[in-house]
Design an enzyme around this catalytic site. Structure first.
Site, PDB file in Angstrom:
ATOM      1  N   ASN A  12       0.860  -1.185   0.000  1.00 29.32           N
ATOM      2  CA  ASN A  12       0.000   0.000   0.000  1.00 29.32           C
ATOM      3  C   ASN A  12       0.897   1.236   0.000  1.00 29.32           C
ATOM      4  O   ASN A  12       1.519   1.547   1.014  1.00 29.32           O
ATOM      5  CB  ASN A  12      -0.895  -0.039   1.251  1.00 29.32           C
ATOM      6  CG  ASN A  12      -1.673   1.251   1.442  1.00 29.32           C
ATOM      7  OD1 ASN A  12      -1.816   2.046   0.522  1.00 29.32           O
ATOM      8  ND2 ASN A  12      -2.188   1.451   2.653  1.00 29.32           N
ATOM      9  N   LYS A  14       0.050   4.250  -0.106  1.00 31.79           N
ATOM     10  CA  LYS A  14      -0.637   5.398   0.511  1.00 31.79           C
ATOM     11  C   LYS A  14      -0.512   6.609  -0.427  1.00 31.79           C
ATOM     12  O   LYS A  14      -0.505   6.432  -1.637  1.00 31.79           O
ATOM     13  CB  LYS A  14      -0.080   5.686   1.907  1.00 31.79           C
ATOM     14  CG  LYS A  14       0.010   4.425   2.773  1.00 31.79           C
ATOM     15  CD  LYS A  14       0.229   4.746   4.206  1.00 31.79           C
ATOM     16  CE  LYS A  14       0.585   3.470   4.962  1.00 31.79           C
ATOM     17  NZ  LYS A  14       0.216   3.505   6.343  1.00 31.79           N
ATOM     18  N   HIS A  99      -9.496   0.529   5.478  1.00 31.18           N
ATOM     19  CA  HIS A  99      -8.167   0.787   6.052  1.00 31.18           C
ATOM     20  C   HIS A  99      -8.336   1.720   7.256  1.00 31.18           C
ATOM     21  O   HIS A  99      -9.158   2.633   7.236  1.00 31.18           O
ATOM     22  CB  HIS A  99      -7.262   1.417   4.990  1.00 31.18           C
ATOM     23  CG  HIS A  99      -5.828   1.474   5.427  1.00 31.18           C
ATOM     24  ND1 HIS A  99      -5.368   2.428   6.306  1.00 31.18           N
ATOM     25  CD2 HIS A  99      -4.764   0.683   5.139  1.00 31.18           C
ATOM     26  CE1 HIS A  99      -4.078   2.214   6.531  1.00 31.18           C
ATOM     27  NE2 HIS A  99      -3.684   1.162   5.830  1.00 31.18           N
ATOM     28  N   GLU A 101      -6.703   4.154   8.285  1.00 29.38           N
ATOM     29  CA  GLU A 101      -6.555   5.600   8.007  1.00 29.38           C
ATOM     30  C   GLU A 101      -7.852   6.166   7.427  1.00 29.38           C
ATOM     31  O   GLU A 101      -8.206   7.316   7.678  1.00 29.38           O
ATOM     32  CB  GLU A 101      -5.354   5.833   7.070  1.00 29.38           C
ATOM     33  CG  GLU A 101      -4.049   5.661   7.826  1.00 29.38           C
ATOM     34  CD  GLU A 101      -2.839   5.285   6.979  1.00 29.38           C
ATOM     35  OE1 GLU A 101      -2.894   5.421   5.743  1.00 29.38           O
ATOM     36  OE2 GLU A 101      -1.840   4.836   7.563  1.00 29.38           O
ATOM     37  N   GLU A 171      -4.794  -5.545  10.840  1.00 22.71           N
ATOM     38  CA  GLU A 171      -3.861  -4.433  10.980  1.00 22.71           C
ATOM     39  C   GLU A 171      -4.092  -3.728  12.315  1.00 22.71           C
ATOM     40  O   GLU A 171      -4.949  -2.831  12.405  1.00 22.71           O
ATOM     41  CB  GLU A 171      -4.066  -3.434   9.840  1.00 22.71           C
ATOM     42  CG  GLU A 171      -3.783  -4.003   8.468  1.00 22.71           C
ATOM     43  CD  GLU A 171      -3.241  -2.923   7.538  1.00 22.71           C
ATOM     44  OE1 GLU A 171      -2.145  -3.119   7.016  1.00 22.71           O
ATOM     45  OE2 GLU A 171      -3.890  -1.887   7.373  1.00 22.71           O
ATOM     46  N   GLY A 177       2.497   2.223  10.642  1.00 26.68           N
ATOM     47  CA  GLY A 177       3.334   3.405  10.449  1.00 26.68           C
ATOM     48  C   GLY A 177       4.069   3.849  11.704  1.00 26.68           C
ATOM     49  O   GLY A 177       4.610   4.947  11.751  1.00 26.68           O
ATOM     50  N   SER A 217       3.819  -2.071  10.100  1.00 26.52           N
ATOM     51  CA  SER A 217       5.281  -1.908  10.183  1.00 26.52           C
ATOM     52  C   SER A 217       6.059  -3.163   9.803  1.00 26.52           C
ATOM     53  O   SER A 217       7.113  -3.439  10.396  1.00 26.52           O
ATOM     54  CB  SER A 217       5.688  -1.426  11.582  1.00 26.52           C
ATOM     55  OG  SER A 217       5.117  -0.149  11.840  1.00 26.52           O
TER      56      SER A 217
HETATM   57  C1  PEP Z   1      -0.682  -0.002   5.930  1.00 28.77           C
HETATM   58  O1  PEP Z   1      -0.745   1.129   5.503  1.00 28.77           O
HETATM   59  O2  PEP Z   1      -1.592  -0.796   5.683  1.00 28.77           O
HETATM   60  C2  PEP Z   1       0.478  -0.394   6.737  1.00 28.77           C
HETATM   61  C3  PEP Z   1       0.507  -1.582   7.274  1.00 28.77           C
HETATM   62  O3  PEP Z   1       1.490   0.549   6.866  1.00 28.77           O
HETATM   63  P1  PEP Z   1       2.947   0.312   7.522  1.00 28.77           P
HETATM   64  O4  PEP Z   1       3.515  -0.953   6.930  1.00 28.77           O
HETATM   65  O5  PEP Z   1       3.716   1.515   7.137  1.00 28.77           O
HETATM   66  O6  PEP Z   1       2.741   0.184   8.990  1.00 28.77           O
END
Ligand code: PEP
Length: 258
Positions: A12, A14, A99, A101, A171, A177, A217
């Site tokens: 992703n 973003k 998601h 976010e 997640e 992040g 992450s």
């Molecule tokens: C994500 O945006 O779904 C995500 C897991 O981001 P990150 O790997 O940066 O934590």
């Protein structure tokens, strides 16, 4: 005997990567993943890079495209929105739904997530449904309640065939992040819980076939151990997917071992 689930790695991007940057990304990523088979790879760049990425990838089976969001409406007066058919037209196969976010920063509710999920399924786009608890919810031992309620709100009442089209991404919000990865044990526990609950909603056969990704992450260093857990079928990667070589290492960590 249960059929092994093919590993699934999605990146992703973003709100990163312009359309002009996507070409050099793909060149490097394709070279770095040249020898990889037996892993489903999905790149999820911003909308504005999808057309270019699609043109470069052509009909390549090996790397698929996904979108980061989608309208629940089919068409019409919804300024700024992108429909499922617009995505299909660019050969997009997957779409992120729910998601954290989108839920947190853009006010997406469980109800909106469900509508998008249903629209995606009707439009032959495969949803990657994101669910996960916040730090506060984990610290107060609420994570199972949260996962159950997000999952139920999204898929209850759908047919087993529809549910089997969905890829689920666990997640934990506190790991996205932040550089804080769930431990393999924490992630495995959550995945097993999700699979069991999926079994209650859709039967064990669908639950055993469904792919559940871990996101939060993930890096090349943490991927191997996470991906070796029995109920972790892949990863949804944000930050580390922006570097094609680092992301290719995560893909390599998903290659089945002989
Ligand atoms: C994500 O945006 O779904 C995500 C897991 O981001 P990150 O790997 O940066 O934590």
């Amino acid at each position: 005997m249960s059929i092994p689930r093919k590993k699934f790695i999605a990146g992703n991007f973003k709100m990163n990567t312009t359309s002009s940057e996507v070409a050099s990304y793909l060149e490097a990523f394709r070279v770095a993943t040249e020898k990889v088979n037996d892993v489903d790879i999905v790149l999820i760049p911003p909308f504005t890079s999808l057309a270019k990425a699609s043109e470069i990838l052509g009909g390549a089976q090996k790397i698929r495209l996904g979108a980061q969001n989608m309208s629940s409406e089919a068409k019409g007066a919804y300024t700024g929105e992108i429909s499922a058919s617009m995505l299909r037209d660019l050969f997009v196969r997957y779409v992120l739904v729910g998601h954290s976010e989108r839920r947190r920063l853009f006010g997406e509710t469980d109800e909106m997530v469900r509508r998008k999920l249903v629209t995606a399924l009707k439009s032959e786009l495969r949803p990657i449904l994101c669910i996960g608890e916040t730090l506060e919810e984990r610290q107060s031992n609420q994570e199972k309640t949260v996962l159950e309620s997000q999952l139920r709100a999204a898929i209850e009442g759908l047919s087993p065939e529809e549910i089997s089209e969905i890829v689920i991404a666990y997640e934990p919000v506190w790991a996205i992040g932040t550089g804080l990865t769930a431990t393999p044990e924490q992630a495995q526990q959550a995945h097993l819980f999700i699979r069991d609950y999926l079994g209650k909603l859709s039967g064990t056969s669908v639950a055993n076939r469904s792919r559940i990704l871990y996101g939060g992450s993930v890096t090349p260093d943490t991927a191997v151990e996470l991906l070796s857990q029995p109920d972790i079928d892949g990863a949804l990667v944000g930050g580390a997917s922006l570097d094609p070589r680092a992301f290719a290492k995560i893909v390599a960590a998903a290659i089945p071992q002989e």
